[in-house]
Design a protein around this motif. Sequence first.
Motif, PDB file in Angstrom:
ATOM      1  N   CYS A   2      -6.957  49.849   5.062  1.00 49.82           N
ATOM      2  CA  CYS A   2      -5.765  48.767   4.488  1.00 49.82           C
ATOM      3  C   CYS A   2      -6.205  47.728   5.528  1.00 49.82           C
ATOM      4  CB  CYS A   2      -4.365  49.304   4.773  1.00 49.82           C
ATOM      5  SG  CYS A   2      -3.231  48.147   4.252  1.00 49.82           S
ATOM      6  N   THR A   3      -6.258  46.504   4.957  1.00 48.95           N
ATOM      7  CA  THR A   3      -6.663  45.297   5.498  1.00 48.95           C
ATOM      8  C   THR A   3      -5.478  44.341   5.517  1.00 48.95           C
ATOM      9  OG1 THR A   3      -7.643  44.108   3.612  1.00 48.95           O
ATOM     10  CG2 THR A   3      -8.981  45.302   5.246  1.00 48.95           C
ATOM     11  N   VAL A 125      -5.101  48.252  21.574  1.00 43.59           N
ATOM     12  CA  VAL A 125      -5.560  48.932  20.192  1.00 43.59           C
ATOM     13  C   VAL A 125      -5.179  50.340  20.211  1.00 43.59           C
ATOM     14  CG1 VAL A 125      -7.702  49.684  19.284  1.00 43.59           C
ATOM     15  CG2 VAL A 125      -7.666  47.611  20.048  1.00 43.59           C
ATOM     16  N   VAL A 126      -4.626  50.701  19.309  1.00 45.12           N
ATOM     17  CA  VAL A 126      -4.221  52.433  19.078  1.00 45.12           C
ATOM     18  C   VAL A 126      -5.185  52.957  17.881  1.00 45.12           C
ATOM     19  CG1 VAL A 126      -2.491  53.750  18.771  1.00 45.12           C
ATOM     20  CG2 VAL A 126      -1.994  51.633  20.265  1.00 45.12           C
ATOM     21  N   ILE A 127      -5.783  53.977  18.259  1.00 45.10           N
ATOM     22  CA  ILE A 127      -6.291  54.581  17.321  1.00 45.10           C
ATOM     23  C   ILE A 127      -5.200  55.632  16.663  1.00 45.10           C
ATOM     24  CG2 ILE A 127      -8.213  56.151  16.339  1.00 45.10           C
ATOM     25  CD1 ILE A 127      -8.923  53.241  17.835  1.00 45.10           C
ATOM     26  N   THR A 128      -4.888  55.416  15.197  1.00 43.51           N
ATOM     27  CA  THR A 128      -3.613  56.272  15.032  1.00 43.51           C
ATOM     28  C   THR A 128      -3.723  57.586  14.303  1.00 43.51           C
ATOM     29  OG1 THR A 128      -3.652  54.802  13.149  1.00 43.51           O
ATOM     30  CG2 THR A 128      -2.299  54.013  14.855  1.00 43.51           C
ATOM     31  N   GLU A 129      -4.629  57.489  13.415  1.00 39.36           N
ATOM     32  CA  GLU A 129      -4.793  58.801  12.625  1.00 39.36           C
ATOM     33  C   GLU A 129      -6.145  58.871  11.922  1.00 39.36           C
ATOM     34  OE1 GLU A 129      -2.738  58.896   9.011  1.00 39.36           O
ATOM     35  OE2 GLU A 129      -2.223  56.649   9.217  1.00 39.36           O
ATOM     36  N   GLU A 138      -4.579  50.229  15.035  1.00 42.93           N
ATOM     37  CA  GLU A 138      -3.722  49.028  15.035  1.00 42.93           C
ATOM     38  C   GLU A 138      -4.090  48.322  16.184  1.00 42.93           C
ATOM     39  OE1 GLU A 138       0.544  51.338  13.427  1.00 42.93           O
ATOM     40  OE2 GLU A 138       0.041  50.787  15.406  1.00 42.93           O
ATOM     41  N   MET A 139      -4.212  46.953  15.871  1.00 42.57           N
ATOM     42  CA  MET A 139      -4.239  45.858  17.101  1.00 42.57           C
ATOM     43  C   MET A 139      -3.153  45.316  17.245  1.00 42.57           C
ATOM     44  SD  MET A 139      -7.843  44.173  15.546  1.00 42.57           S
ATOM     45  CE  MET A 139      -7.693  42.855  16.851  1.00 42.57           C
ATOM     46  N   VAL A 150      -1.680  44.483  13.804  1.00 47.29           N
ATOM     47  CA  VAL A 150      -2.461  44.416  12.514  1.00 47.29           C
ATOM     48  C   VAL A 150      -3.335  45.668  12.182  1.00 47.29           C
ATOM     49  CG1 VAL A 150      -4.477  43.008  11.739  1.00 47.29           C
ATOM     50  CG2 VAL A 150      -2.651  42.035  13.138  1.00 47.29           C
ATOM     51  N   SER A 151      -3.258  46.212  11.023  1.00 45.70           N
ATOM     52  CA  SER A 151      -4.232  47.490  10.833  1.00 45.70           C
ATOM     53  C   SER A 151      -5.623  47.029  10.684  1.00 45.70           C
ATOM     54  CB  SER A 151      -3.726  47.800   9.266  1.00 45.70           C
ATOM     55  OG  SER A 151      -4.528  48.876   8.839  1.00 45.70           O
ATOM     56  N   SER A 152      -6.248  47.748  11.239  1.00 47.05           N
ATOM     57  CA  SER A 152      -7.818  47.657  11.499  1.00 47.05           C
ATOM     58  C   SER A 152      -8.545  48.833  11.358  1.00 47.05           C
ATOM     59  CB  SER A 152      -7.940  46.934  12.731  1.00 47.05           C
ATOM     60  OG  SER A 152      -9.150  46.635  13.093  1.00 47.05           O
TER      61      SER A 152
END
Length: 185
Positions: A2-3, A125-129, A138-139, A150-152
Amino acid sequence: SCTRLLPCSTTSGCPITPCTSTRCGRPKSSFPPRSSCRSSTTTVRSAPVVRMELLGVRVELPANTPVVMLRETDDGRGRVLPILIGGPEAAAIHAALEGIVPPRPLTHDLAVVLLATLGARLDKVVITEVRDHTFFAEMHLRTDSGEAVVSSRPSDAIAIAVRTASPIFATESLLDEAAVERSES
């Protein structure tokens, strides 16, 4: 992946930019412009996170697939999170780690300049799943008007984090699912 920006916290749930993905469930029709959004912050789910150290980019043989390697730093377990990434993103991360400055800004350099020009900074920055072998990140940005998430793709978020010296985290649940225990040898 998702952007789009995550939905804002207004009661109407207005998205700030259109979604280009079918995974988030929002229609791909036109959305109201950012100026019509009544909230300056976004809401995200909270989950326990672990600070990660960027070990670097490796190449997985025999397919020659780039892998970014992250290692947890918060406790003695030292689990490693390998994430398969594309060649251009691997080159961008490697160049930033080596301090290589291109004569003209490349994509991630430009993103950093845009953030600074707009008065935003990357907090983390969080690496979520991971879903269907695809990682999500997420940024977390801070601006004068508040916070935004922001999704990234993890590779893009990491490439920007390296350039801004921003910390990288991963959710505990992701590490439980996808990280490998570091062997003591």
